[in-house]
Each structure stands twice: as C-alpha cells, then as structure tokens.
Scaffold this motif. Structure first.
Motif: not given
Length: 105
Positions: A3-8, A72-74
């Motif tokens: 999830r952190k990698c996608r947000r980055l 969408l990642e919230r």
C-alpha cells in the motif's frame, strides 16, 4: 508494505504529471537524454510543437490518474468500520426458507 509503495507510485505520477504540464519541453529534453544515453548529439534534438502539446496533455492525464489513485487508497473512516460489523442481515437469516417456483404450461 504494498500500500505504501502504491501511494508512493501515485504521488510520483502526480509530480511527474505536474512537471510535464508546466514544462513539457524541458521534460522532453531530460527524457530524451535518459532514453538516448548511448547516442551522440542528443542535446540537438528539438521536439515539434504538436509533440510538446501532446506531452502536456499526457501530463494532465498523469495528474488525474495519480490523484484518483491516491483517493482510492485512502483508509476508510473509523465510523464506517464500526457500522459494518458481522451482524446477520435479513438475507442471512432467511437462508433456510424454502423457495417455491410456480410454472404454467
């Protein structure tokens, strides 16, 4: 972790898109230098106007896609999680009821 990698990745997409929107010719020059690293006279390449315009449009698309991905990642709100506890619903309670189907000939 993912999830952190996608947000980055989404944040990088937004920043890259803003760069393409604000300075498309500079972005194209830097990109050409990286893509054509093994070639000579890369700095002499000059993009045509239509290509710079399409790069700016692609930047707008990158910004929109990155913002949509970040939204969408919230994390869901805590109140939403409390409302969706494992309480049986009417559909779950009626699973044992018999179903009859009438047919006409």
């Amino acid at each position: 972790m993912f999830r952190k990698c996608r947000r980055l990745g989404y944040a990088w997409l937004v920043l890259n898109g803003v760069f393409y929107v604000l300075a498309p010719r500079l972005a194209l020059k830097l990109t050409a230098k990286l893509w054509l690293l093994g070639f000579e006279n890369v700095e002499e390449l000059e993009p045509k106007n239509w290509y710079a315009t399409s790069t700016r449009a692609a930047g707008v698309g990158m910004v929109a896609a990155g913002i949509a991905g970040l939204l969408l990642e919230r994390e869901p709100a805590v109140a939403d999680e409390e409302d969706t506890e494992d309480e049986p619903t009417e559909e779950m309670e009626d699973e044992d009821d018999e179903v009859t189907v009438e047919t006409t000939d």
